[in-house]
Design a protein around this motif. Structure first.
Motif, PDB file in Angstrom:
ATOM      1  N   ILE A 542       0.865  -1.181   0.000  1.00  0.00           N
ATOM      2  CA  ILE A 542       0.000   0.000   0.000  1.00  0.00           C
ATOM      3  C   ILE A 542       0.901   1.230   0.000  1.00  0.00           C
ATOM      4  O   ILE A 542       1.570   1.526   0.999  1.00  0.00           O
ATOM      5  CB  ILE A 542      -0.933   0.021   1.220  1.00  0.00           C
ATOM      6  N   GLU A 543       0.924   1.929  -1.114  1.00  0.00           N
ATOM      7  CA  GLU A 543       1.787   3.101  -1.242  1.00  0.00           C
ATOM      8  C   GLU A 543       1.360   4.173  -0.242  1.00  0.00           C
ATOM      9  O   GLU A 543       0.180   4.470  -0.073  1.00  0.00           O
ATOM     10  CB  GLU A 543       1.709   3.646  -2.665  1.00  0.00           C
ATOM     11  N   GLY A 544       2.344   4.747   0.453  1.00  0.00           N
ATOM     12  CA  GLY A 544       2.054   5.768   1.447  1.00  0.00           C
ATOM     13  C   GLY A 544       1.835   5.225   2.839  1.00  0.00           C
ATOM     14  O   GLY A 544       1.822   5.981   3.806  1.00  0.00           O
ATOM     15  N   GLU A 545       1.644   3.908   2.954  1.00  0.00           N
ATOM     16  CA  GLU A 545       1.467   3.272   4.264  1.00  0.00           C
ATOM     17  C   GLU A 545       2.584   2.269   4.549  1.00  0.00           C
ATOM     18  O   GLU A 545       3.149   2.255   5.638  1.00  0.00           O
ATOM     19  CB  GLU A 545       0.109   2.555   4.339  1.00  0.00           C
ATOM     20  N   ASP A 546       2.880   1.417   3.585  1.00  0.00           N
ATOM     21  CA  ASP A 546       3.885   0.370   3.778  1.00  0.00           C
ATOM     22  C   ASP A 546       5.277   0.872   3.401  1.00  0.00           C
ATOM     23  O   ASP A 546       5.439   1.773   2.578  1.00  0.00           O
ATOM     24  CB  ASP A 546       3.563  -0.841   2.910  1.00  0.00           C
ATOM     25  N   ARG A 547       6.281   0.234   3.990  1.00  0.00           N
ATOM     26  CA  ARG A 547       7.640   0.492   3.529  1.00  0.00           C
ATOM     27  C   ARG A 547       7.873  -0.316   2.259  1.00  0.00           C
ATOM     28  O   ARG A 547       7.374  -1.433   2.109  1.00  0.00           O
ATOM     29  CB  ARG A 547       8.663   0.156   4.616  1.00  0.00           C
ATOM     30  N   PRO A 548       8.630   0.220   1.302  1.00  0.00           N
ATOM     31  CA  PRO A 548       8.953  -0.561   0.111  1.00  0.00           C
ATOM     32  C   PRO A 548       9.750  -1.816   0.489  1.00  0.00           C
ATOM     33  O   PRO A 548      10.561  -1.790   1.410  1.00  0.00           O
ATOM     34  CB  PRO A 548       9.806   0.407  -0.722  1.00  0.00           C
ATOM     35  N   LEU A 549       9.520  -2.875  -0.218  1.00  0.00           N
ATOM     36  CA  LEU A 549      10.188  -4.143   0.086  1.00  0.00           C
ATOM     37  C   LEU A 549      11.690  -4.018  -0.173  1.00  0.00           C
ATOM     38  O   LEU A 549      12.108  -3.545  -1.231  1.00  0.00           O
ATOM     39  CB  LEU A 549       9.606  -5.241  -0.799  1.00  0.00           C
ATOM     40  N   PRO A 550      12.523  -4.415   0.779  1.00  0.00           N
ATOM     41  CA  PRO A 550      13.978  -4.363   0.558  1.00  0.00           C
ATOM     42  C   PRO A 550      14.395  -5.257  -0.609  1.00  0.00           C
ATOM     43  O   PRO A 550      13.842  -6.339  -0.822  1.00  0.00           O
ATOM     44  CB  PRO A 550      14.559  -4.877   1.880  1.00  0.00           C
ATOM     45  N   LEU A 551      15.391  -4.815  -1.355  1.00  0.00           N
ATOM     46  CA  LEU A 551      15.849  -5.535  -2.532  1.00  0.00           C
ATOM     47  C   LEU A 551      16.340  -6.939  -2.192  1.00  0.00           C
ATOM     48  O   LEU A 551      16.132  -7.881  -2.969  1.00  0.00           O
ATOM     49  CB  LEU A 551      16.968  -4.738  -3.207  1.00  0.00           C
ATOM     50  N   VAL A 552      16.974  -7.107  -1.026  1.00  0.00           N
ATOM     51  CA  VAL A 552      17.511  -8.423  -0.682  1.00  0.00           C
ATOM     52  C   VAL A 552      16.398  -9.471  -0.616  1.00  0.00           C
ATOM     53  O   VAL A 552      16.631 -10.653  -0.915  1.00  0.00           O
ATOM     54  CB  VAL A 552      18.288  -8.357   0.657  1.00  0.00           C
ATOM     55  N   TYR A 553      15.172  -9.054  -0.298  1.00  0.00           N
ATOM     56  CA  TYR A 553      14.052  -9.996  -0.280  1.00  0.00           C
ATOM     57  C   TYR A 553      13.684 -10.410  -1.704  1.00  0.00           C
ATOM     58  O   TYR A 553      13.410 -11.586  -1.981  1.00  0.00           O
ATOM     59  CB  TYR A 553      12.833  -9.375   0.393  1.00  0.00           C
ATOM     60  N   LEU A 554      13.656  -9.445  -2.610  1.00  0.00           N
ATOM     61  CA  LEU A 554      13.293  -9.747  -3.995  1.00  0.00           C
ATOM     62  C   LEU A 554      14.298 -10.693  -4.638  1.00  0.00           C
ATOM     63  O   LEU A 554      13.924 -11.579  -5.416  1.00  0.00           O
ATOM     64  CB  LEU A 554      13.209  -8.456  -4.806  1.00  0.00           C
ATOM     65  N   LEU A 555      15.560 -10.520  -4.296  1.00  0.00           N
ATOM     66  CA  LEU A 555      16.604 -11.346  -4.916  1.00  0.00           C
ATOM     67  C   LEU A 555      16.603 -12.781  -4.398  1.00  0.00           C
ATOM     68  O   LEU A 555      17.251 -13.650  -4.994  1.00  0.00           O
ATOM     69  CB  LEU A 555      17.985 -10.734  -4.668  1.00  0.00           C
ATOM     70  N   ASN A 556      15.900 -13.013  -3.288  1.00  0.00           N
ATOM     71  CA  ASN A 556      15.957 -14.345  -2.667  1.00  0.00           C
ATOM     72  C   ASN A 556      14.596 -15.017  -2.542  1.00  0.00           C
ATOM     73  O   ASN A 556      14.385 -15.841  -1.659  1.00  0.00           O
ATOM     74  CB  ASN A 556      16.619 -14.231  -1.295  1.00  0.00           C
ATOM     75  N   GLY A 557      13.676 -14.637  -3.420  1.00  0.00           N
ATOM     76  CA  GLY A 557      12.420 -15.361  -3.505  1.00  0.00           C
ATOM     77  C   GLY A 557      11.297 -14.821  -2.660  1.00  0.00           C
ATOM     78  O   GLY A 557      10.278 -15.499  -2.495  1.00  0.00           O
ATOM     79  N   GLY A 558      11.441 -13.628  -2.097  1.00  0.00           N
ATOM     80  CA  GLY A 558      10.360 -13.042  -1.314  1.00  0.00           C
ATOM     81  C   GLY A 558      10.741 -12.823   0.136  1.00  0.00           C
ATOM     82  O   GLY A 558      11.752 -13.333   0.635  1.00  0.00           O
ATOM     83  N   GLU A 559       9.910 -12.040   0.842  1.00  0.00           N
ATOM     84  CA  GLU A 559      10.227 -11.652   2.217  1.00  0.00           C
ATOM     85  C   GLU A 559      10.321 -12.843   3.152  1.00  0.00           C
ATOM     86  O   GLU A 559      11.335 -13.021   3.852  1.00  0.00           O
ATOM     87  CB  GLU A 559       9.169 -10.669   2.734  1.00  0.00           C
ATOM     88  N   ASN A 560       9.299 -13.669   3.216  1.00  0.00           N
ATOM     89  CA  ASN A 560       9.305 -14.774   4.176  1.00  0.00           C
ATOM     90  C   ASN A 560      10.403 -15.792   3.870  1.00  0.00           C
ATOM     91  O   ASN A 560      11.083 -16.284   4.778  1.00  0.00           O
ATOM     92  CB  ASN A 560       7.939 -15.461   4.202  1.00  0.00           C
ATOM     93  N   ARG A 561      10.571 -16.093   2.594  1.00  0.00           N
ATOM     94  CA  ARG A 561      11.610 -17.070   2.229  1.00  0.00           C
ATOM     95  C   ARG A 561      12.993 -16.553   2.634  1.00  0.00           C
ATOM     96  O   ARG A 561      13.828 -17.313   3.147  1.00  0.00           O
ATOM     97  CB  ARG A 561      11.559 -17.342   0.727  1.00  0.00           C
TER      98      ARG A 561
END
Length: 569
Positions: A542-561
């Motif tokens: 949600i733009e304006g509410e959430d923090r943008p997802l850190p790049l290290v999460y995107l490079l490794n298959g998502g936040e939880n993974r």
């Protein structure tokens, strides 16, 4: 030679969160651009100074360096400046292109891998600091370190550019997450008694809490408190002051029907003074009290008065001595509840937490039946009737502040509270705290949990708002549960009531007002805590509410993974 004896005079900022602001720069760039870089660093440091508040009213210290990090030698100089100043949070302000490995990455090698680092930059093409940000953030993500970027806005031209309000706000939110993460390391909470009522969801996971959050759990037996009450190990003059203060605000609402009732009330107030002094002695930032069963509801032992007022006082912003720091406190020795309150209080800058039973969930049909039973005609803004609500209620830990909306005076708050005699399991031993929270209080409702399967903590959360029911319906609800306890009627923003009922990780949940989701998300990144929002109506971002997802999460298959992978290292 001999060793150097250290001074007993300790810098008061030692072990606190200290923010260090610096800028990289290209050594080939003109003097005017270099001066602009230094002006930006000072502007950002000045903007952050005093903006990140701790519950005790102090602010995170902010320092900056006027040494521009051009190459490795400057990276070493700034790192050593920061280490000497106790810096444990890094804010990088790129306004020009530079060389990532020769600058910030070299500086980072001086610090622990978990040090928070933020890159805040304007979106400029003139001297592309934004290009440096992406290059450096990408390199850091590739070697598995967490970093956050804040692509904001400031003027492309001029010697004294200033961040836009939105850029500053995003950076402050990040700093709150980082300051809570670093500021609580080495801190201590005290829990009196063992695991109340065998609640597995409330257990003190001592080693995991120490390893993940850097927080120590000191456990003391309730026998110490019983002995100190018996020995009257408290300031009797201050006890009288506390009692007079309570009577001055609420004498006509304190139920005292027998002579022994006043004695029990005094003992429950003395308990606050005893625990307050013990916590101060040990430097505790939070606490918990088992109570059930041994303390006051097992008739095989000596019955002692309920601790409701004591717990409420800790969670409030005032007591008989005036304004005070909120000390998050959990009833029933609920350590995971205590930690939830502690983190959210720090992330909000010291706002009072609300400890509640996840009691009855009234779905839409339940709410309609309530309305029909009182012949109530629905209004357009009846959120409780449109979606349903949770009756949040518990005998202890309810901050007095939640009797009114944020910002109310001590007098106004206490005018809304009554102190009836405790009922049910507690044999009328002392006084409860009763109020009904007003509507339109917004914040985050959440609950920390732990899994031995993953060895990880997770936080189930949603934005939430309190609602005010019509008086007759509110009375029907709280009399159907417990009329002597506090009640707060809560509506989640995104969770459906079916989801809310099914996914609760425990029988308690907690709410803190004016807490922004981004601050909680940043903190969960730093602590590697799983973020649980299984609500089908909530967007992933949600733009304006959430923090943008850190790049290290995107490079490794998502936040939880990524978090699970990091936890396994």
């Amino acid at each position: 030679m001999s060793g150097r004896l250290l001074s007993k005079e300790i810098n008061p900022n030692t072990s606190k969160a200290v923010i260090g602001v610096f800028a990289p720069c290209d050594p080939r760039i003109d003097d005017q651009s270099r001066e602009r870089c230094n002006n930006l660093v000072k502007h950002v440091a000045d903007s952050l100074s005093g903006a990140i508040k701790f519950p005790d009213g102090s602010a995170a210290e902010v320092v900056y360096s006027d040494v521009l990090v051009d190459l490795e030698p400057q990276a070493d100089v700034v790192a050593k400046q920061f280490l000497e100043a106790g810096v444990n949070i890094l804010v990088c302000i790129p306004d020009t292109w530079s060389f990532p490995q020769l600058t910030t990455i070299s500086l980072l090698s001086h610090f622990p891998k978990d040090i928070p680092i933020n890159f805040t930059t304007g979106n400029s093409a003139t001297r592309p600091g934004v290009v440096y940000t992406h290059a450096t953030n990408g390199a850091i993500a590739q070697y598995g370190k967490l970093s956050h970027i804040n692509i904001g806005s400031w003027p492309d031209k001029g010697q004294n550019p200033e961040m836009s309000d939105e850029t500053k706000e995003s950076l402050i939110d990040w700093c709150y997450g980082a300051a809570t993460f670093q500021g609580l390391k080495g801190k201590r909470v005290i829990v009196f008694g063992h695991d109340s009522m065998g609640m597995e969801t409330a257990l003190p996971h001592v080693m995991e809490t120490r390893n993940r959050f850097g927080i120590e759990i000191t456990r003391l037996d309730m026998k110490l408190l019983a002995d100190m009450l018996q020995k009257e190990s408290y300031d009797k003059e201050e006890l009288q002051k506390l009692k007079n203060w309570l009577f001055s605000h609420a004498k006509d609402r304190i139920e005292i029907s027998e002579e022994k009732d006043e004695e029990l009330l005094e003992k429950s107030l003395a308990l606050y003074l005893i625990i307050r002094d013990l916590m101060k002695e040990l430097g505790a930032v939070g606490g918990g009290f088992m109570s059930q069963l041994e303390w006051g509801s097992d008739d095989r032992g000596i019955q002692l008065p309920v601790a409701d007022i004591m717990e409420s006082l800790f969670n409030s912003t005032f007591d008989h001595n005036g304004e005070k720091e909120v000390i998050p406190f959990a009833t029933e020795a609920d350590v995971q509840g205590l930690l939830t309150q502690l983190f959210m209080t720090w992330l909000s800058g010291g706002n009072p937490p609300l400890f509640m039973d996840f009691r009855k969930v009234y779905g839409t049909e339940d709410a309609k039946q309530l309305a029909e039973s009182q012949s109530y005609s629905a209004k357009e803004d009846d959120k409780w009737l449109e979606k349903g609500f949770v009756d949040g209620v518990n005998s202890g830990s309810a901050s007095f502040n939640w009797a009114t909306k944020p910002g109310a005076s001590e007098k106004e708050v206490l005018s809304k509270i009554s102190f009836p005699k405790a009922v049910d399991y507690f044999y009328y031993l002392g006084n409860s705290v009763h109020f009904v929270s007003p509507g339109e209080i917004k914040g985050v409702a959440a609950r920390l949990s732990y899994s031995s399967l993953s060895g990880m903590f997770s936080m189930l959360w949603d934005e939430a708002e309190t609602v005010e029911l019509p008086e007759k319906i509110a009375r029907q609800v709280y009399e159907g549960a417990n009329p002597t306890w506090p009640h707060t009627f809560v509506v989640p923003k995104y969770a459906s009531m079916v989801e809310y009922k099914q996914y609760a990780p425990a029988n308690h949940f907690h709410m803190t007002w004016n807490l922004k989701p981004a601050r909680l998300q940043y903190w969960m990144d730093f602590t590697n805590t799983l973020s649980l929002t299984p609500w089908q109506e909530r967007p992933v971002f949600i733009e304006g509410e959430d923090r943008p997802l850190p790049l290290v999460y995107l490079l490794n298959g998502g936040e939880n993974r990524t978090k699970i992978k990091l936890a396994g290292k």
